[in-house]
Design a protein around this motif. Sequence first.
Motif, PDB file in Angstrom:
ATOM      1  N   ALA A   1       0.823  -1.199   0.000  1.00 58.74           N
ATOM      2  CA  ALA A   1       0.000   0.000   0.000  1.00 58.74           C
ATOM      3  C   ALA A   1       0.851   1.239   0.000  1.00 58.74           C
ATOM      4  O   ALA A   1       1.925   1.276   0.591  1.00 58.74           O
ATOM      5  CB  ALA A   1      -0.897  -0.010   1.242  1.00 58.74           C
ATOM      6  N   PRO A   2       0.436   2.313  -0.678  1.00 59.34           N
ATOM      7  CA  PRO A   2       1.184   3.553  -0.644  1.00 59.34           C
ATOM      8  C   PRO A   2       1.102   4.184   0.734  1.00 59.34           C
ATOM      9  O   PRO A   2       0.203   3.892   1.511  1.00 59.34           O
ATOM     10  CB  PRO A   2       0.483   4.416  -1.701  1.00 59.34           C
ATOM     11  N   ASN A   3       2.056   5.035   1.006  1.00 57.05           N
ATOM     12  CA  ASN A   3       2.084   5.742   2.282  1.00 57.05           C
ATOM     13  C   ASN A   3       0.934   6.739   2.324  1.00 57.05           C
ATOM     14  O   ASN A   3       0.945   7.740   1.609  1.00 57.05           O
ATOM     15  CB  ASN A   3       3.432   6.440   2.436  1.00 57.05           C
ATOM     16  N   SER A   4      -0.060   6.483   3.176  1.00 55.27           N
ATOM     17  CA  SER A   4      -1.253   7.329   3.195  1.00 55.27           C
ATOM     18  C   SER A   4      -0.922   8.749   3.628  1.00 55.27           C
ATOM     19  O   SER A   4      -1.622   9.694   3.260  1.00 55.27           O
ATOM     20  CB  SER A   4      -2.307   6.722   4.118  1.00 55.27           C
ATOM     21  N   ALA A   5       0.148   8.918   4.410  1.00 56.71           N
ATOM     22  CA  ALA A   5       0.511  10.263   4.852  1.00 56.71           C
ATOM     23  C   ALA A   5       0.951  11.135   3.691  1.00 56.71           C
ATOM     24  O   ALA A   5       0.904  12.366   3.773  1.00 56.71           O
ATOM     25  CB  ALA A   5       1.616  10.182   5.897  1.00 56.71           C
TER      26      ALA A   5
ATOM     27  N   TYR B   1      -5.090  12.902  -1.431  1.00 47.88           N
ATOM     28  CA  TYR B   1      -6.455  12.406  -1.336  1.00 47.88           C
ATOM     29  C   TYR B   1      -6.518  11.368  -0.225  1.00 47.88           C
ATOM     30  O   TYR B   1      -5.736  10.415  -0.209  1.00 47.88           O
ATOM     31  CB  TYR B   1      -6.890  11.707  -2.631  1.00 47.88           C
ATOM     32  N   SER B   2      -7.441  11.519   0.699  1.00 46.90           N
ATOM     33  CA  SER B   2      -7.692  10.464   1.669  1.00 46.90           C
ATOM     34  C   SER B   2      -8.359   9.308   0.955  1.00 46.90           C
ATOM     35  O   SER B   2      -8.830   9.442  -0.175  1.00 46.90           O
ATOM     36  CB  SER B   2      -8.593  10.985   2.782  1.00 46.90           C
ATOM     37  N   ARG B   3      -8.394   8.186   1.630  1.00 46.72           N
ATOM     38  CA  ARG B   3      -9.130   7.059   1.071  1.00 46.72           C
ATOM     39  C   ARG B   3     -10.605   7.435   0.921  1.00 46.72           C
ATOM     40  O   ARG B   3     -11.149   8.160   1.760  1.00 46.72           O
ATOM     41  CB  ARG B   3      -9.027   5.852   1.989  1.00 46.72           C
ATOM     42  N   PRO B   4     -11.267   6.930  -0.125  1.00 46.63           N
ATOM     43  CA  PRO B   4     -12.708   7.169  -0.225  1.00 46.63           C
ATOM     44  C   PRO B   4     -13.438   6.599   0.981  1.00 46.63           C
ATOM     45  O   PRO B   4     -12.978   5.637   1.605  1.00 46.63           O
ATOM     46  CB  PRO B   4     -13.087   6.414  -1.517  1.00 46.63           C
ATOM     47  N   ALA B   5     -14.546   7.185   1.331  1.00 40.57           N
ATOM     48  CA  ALA B   5     -15.328   6.712   2.468  1.00 40.57           C
ATOM     49  C   ALA B   5     -15.717   5.253   2.283  1.00 40.57           C
ATOM     50  O   ALA B   5     -15.952   4.798   1.161  1.00 40.57           O
ATOM     51  CB  ALA B   5     -16.579   7.570   2.632  1.00 40.57           C
ATOM     52  N   THR B   6     -15.768   4.531   3.378  1.00 37.76           N
ATOM     53  CA  THR B   6     -16.131   3.115   3.320  1.00 37.76           C
ATOM     54  C   THR B   6     -17.595   2.962   2.938  1.00 37.76           C
ATOM     55  O   THR B   6     -18.474   3.443   3.641  1.00 37.76           O
ATOM     56  CB  THR B   6     -15.886   2.442   4.673  1.00 37.76           C
TER      57      THR B   6
ATOM     58  N   ALA C   1      -8.769  -3.039  -1.633  1.00 39.69           N
ATOM     59  CA  ALA C   1      -9.866  -3.296  -0.699  1.00 39.69           C
ATOM     60  C   ALA C   1     -10.698  -2.048  -0.475  1.00 39.69           C
ATOM     61  O   ALA C   1     -11.866  -2.127  -0.097  1.00 39.69           O
ATOM     62  CB  ALA C   1      -9.304  -3.803   0.632  1.00 39.69           C
ATOM     63  N   ARG C   2     -10.090  -0.889  -0.753  1.00 39.63           N
ATOM     64  CA  ARG C   2     -10.787   0.374  -0.526  1.00 39.63           C
ATOM     65  C   ARG C   2     -10.264   1.422  -1.484  1.00 39.63           C
ATOM     66  O   ARG C   2      -9.096   1.794  -1.378  1.00 39.63           O
ATOM     67  CB  ARG C   2     -10.570   0.812   0.925  1.00 39.63           C
ATOM     68  N   PRO C   3     -11.040   1.828  -2.467  1.00 41.38           N
ATOM     69  CA  PRO C   3     -12.436   1.432  -2.670  1.00 41.38           C
ATOM     70  C   PRO C   3     -12.550  -0.026  -3.110  1.00 41.38           C
ATOM     71  O   PRO C   3     -11.726  -0.491  -3.904  1.00 41.38           O
ATOM     72  CB  PRO C   3     -12.914   2.375  -3.775  1.00 41.38           C
ATOM     73  N   PRO C   4     -13.549  -0.748  -2.607  1.00 43.61           N
ATOM     74  CA  PRO C   4     -13.664  -2.172  -2.935  1.00 43.61           C
ATOM     75  C   PRO C   4     -14.099  -2.373  -4.380  1.00 43.61           C
ATOM     76  O   PRO C   4     -14.891  -1.608  -4.919  1.00 43.61           O
ATOM     77  CB  PRO C   4     -14.736  -2.666  -1.956  1.00 43.61           C
ATOM     78  N   VAL C   5     -13.550  -3.407  -4.999  1.00 47.36           N
ATOM     79  CA  VAL C   5     -13.828  -3.707  -6.402  1.00 47.36           C
ATOM     80  C   VAL C   5     -14.574  -5.029  -6.500  1.00 47.36           C
ATOM     81  O   VAL C   5     -14.216  -6.013  -5.834  1.00 47.36           O
ATOM     82  CB  VAL C   5     -12.523  -3.773  -7.206  1.00 47.36           C
ATOM     83  N   ALA C   6     -15.588  -5.042  -7.316  1.00 47.40           N
ATOM     84  CA  ALA C   6     -16.347  -6.270  -7.571  1.00 47.40           C
ATOM     85  C   ALA C   6     -15.760  -6.960  -8.792  1.00 47.40           C
ATOM     86  O   ALA C   6     -15.784  -6.416  -9.890  1.00 47.40           O
ATOM     87  CB  ALA C   6     -17.816  -5.941  -7.799  1.00 47.40           C
TER      88      ALA C   6
ATOM     89  N   LYS D   1     -10.053  11.104  -6.826  1.00 45.22           N
ATOM     90  CA  LYS D   1      -9.755  10.482  -5.536  1.00 45.22           C
ATOM     91  C   LYS D   1     -10.018   8.983  -5.579  1.00 45.22           C
ATOM     92  O   LYS D   1      -9.195   8.175  -5.132  1.00 45.22           O
ATOM     93  CB  LYS D   1     -10.605  11.155  -4.456  1.00 45.22           C
ATOM     94  N   ILE D   2     -11.140   8.596  -6.143  1.00 41.77           N
ATOM     95  CA  ILE D   2     -11.482   7.180  -6.248  1.00 41.77           C
ATOM     96  C   ILE D   2     -10.539   6.461  -7.202  1.00 41.77           C
ATOM     97  O   ILE D   2      -9.975   5.402  -6.887  1.00 41.77           O
ATOM     98  CB  ILE D   2     -12.943   7.023  -6.708  1.00 41.77           C
ATOM     99  N   VAL D   3     -10.328   7.044  -8.384  1.00 41.36           N
ATOM    100  CA  VAL D   3      -9.522   6.380  -9.410  1.00 41.36           C
ATOM    101  C   VAL D   3      -8.067   6.277  -8.986  1.00 41.36           C
ATOM    102  O   VAL D   3      -7.389   5.269  -9.265  1.00 41.36           O
ATOM    103  CB  VAL D   3      -9.668   7.110 -10.754  1.00 41.36           C
ATOM    104  N   ALA D   4      -7.560   7.289  -8.288  1.00 38.18           N
ATOM    105  CA  ALA D   4      -6.167   7.246  -7.828  1.00 38.18           C
ATOM    106  C   ALA D   4      -5.918   6.028  -6.953  1.00 38.18           C
ATOM    107  O   ALA D   4      -4.895   5.340  -7.079  1.00 38.18           O
ATOM    108  CB  ALA D   4      -5.835   8.522  -7.058  1.00 38.18           C
ATOM    109  N   HIS D   5      -6.859   5.722  -6.089  1.00 32.67           N
ATOM    110  CA  HIS D   5      -6.680   4.586  -5.197  1.00 32.67           C
ATOM    111  C   HIS D   5      -6.970   3.257  -5.890  1.00 32.67           C
ATOM    112  O   HIS D   5      -6.566   2.202  -5.383  1.00 32.67           O
ATOM    113  CB  HIS D   5      -7.548   4.759  -3.948  1.00 32.67           C
ATOM    114  N   LEU D   6      -7.638   3.288  -7.034  1.00 31.92           N
ATOM    115  CA  LEU D   6      -7.743   2.090  -7.859  1.00 31.92           C
ATOM    116  C   LEU D   6      -6.417   1.797  -8.550  1.00 31.92           C
ATOM    117  O   LEU D   6      -6.014   0.631  -8.689  1.00 31.92           O
ATOM    118  CB  LEU D   6      -8.838   2.265  -8.918  1.00 31.92           C
ATOM    119  N   LEU D   7      -5.730   2.854  -8.976  1.00 30.14           N
ATOM    120  CA  LEU D   7      -4.520   2.686  -9.784  1.00 30.14           C
ATOM    121  C   LEU D   7      -3.268   2.414  -8.966  1.00 30.14           C
ATOM    122  O   LEU D   7      -2.391   1.650  -9.393  1.00 30.14           O
ATOM    123  CB  LEU D   7      -4.300   3.928 -10.653  1.00 30.14           C
TER     124      LEU D   7
END
Length: 378
Positions: free
Chosen positions: A24-28, A32-37, A68-73, A201-207
């Motif tokens: 996982a990337p360093n969240s600090a 962009y924060s992680r998208p809301a659960t 896992a976040r954002p979760p992917v189907a 924000k969403i796509v960044a955490h997908l990539l």
Amino acid sequence: MSHNAIRPLTNIGDAPSHNPSLSAPNSAALPYSRPATPGAHDHLRIGWIGVGALGYHMVGNLAKYPPARPPVALPIRIWNRSSERPRKLQQELGNDKIVIAQSIEEVATTCDVIFTSLAADDVVKGIYTKFAEALKAHPPSKNKIFVETSTVYPKISGELDSLISSIPHCHLITSPVFGQPAAAAARQLVAYMAGDYQSKKIVAHLLVPAVARKVSDLGGNLEKAPTFKLIGNAVILSSMEVIAEAYTMAAKSGIDQAVVAEFIKGEYQLFPSPIWLNYSNKMLNNLFDGSSGFAIDGGVKDATHIRHLSTDMNSPMPTVDVAFQHLLSARALHESQKRAGNPEFPVLDWSAMVGGVRLAAGLPALHKDEGSSVEKDD
């Protein structure tokens, strides 16, 4: 094109380049924060249009390493003009990770985040026109994000946005990527994003880190990301031109071109980038098979866009102008070989632009060796 200043780049995250395992990337370090659960029913359904040299590895890695976040189907729904690559990817990863869509419309109406990775502007416009027609006929009830990763002329972004933003709940971001197929396979691409903040924000955490090692934010203007993609390609193409000229001058001067290669990558480390060293090696050893690299047609298209941008911005790029002519010369030689029924390579890599430089210098175009044995008196 808007002349608004581009915001300073902000890194969205890095996956460690020294470690091939997923981490996982360093969240600090993330702007962009992680998208809301979301709730359990809100897993994102991913669609992918275009399974070419880069797209194949990008969607494959996203299917293998879904965040896992954002979760992917899973499975991811893919579509390509020809079915060979999608079938190969499905066989490689399994039906639980990849499913082949029957149409572009199916991807548009059934998926929440739709990536496009395509070869030409007219193809991109055609795909997005079909997206819009399908979604107007079947309006979505929740948000959809379209992620255009292709290398297109910046003004195309406005046309695509007009198509997508006219549909309720639909958003478009531009996110072209830098990197060769090997970098895509290793999840080492670098992406530049522009557009709607929440969508980025969403796509960044997908990539990151499943597909890319880094994403940078260029703000809300959709044209900025494809503009920067062309600027970056201009740097790469201009560097290739300089390397090609150096090799050709060495050949004409009776100097072993391997000495030039050592100068580039050796003590002086003039071109430390793996991309430049790779193209240098291709020129040195006549490795011009573009079936697993970047085809010369794509290089000509990108150079044409760069020259168009240069004209629109009144900002000359003379080295790109010269490189463009050498790309055309190399492509013309390859087309002549194909007409004669004896092409040396089924697809020509854009590094074969050195052939245009060699030809202008009176050397065999796609073979360095014949011109390397010239002996000069001291």
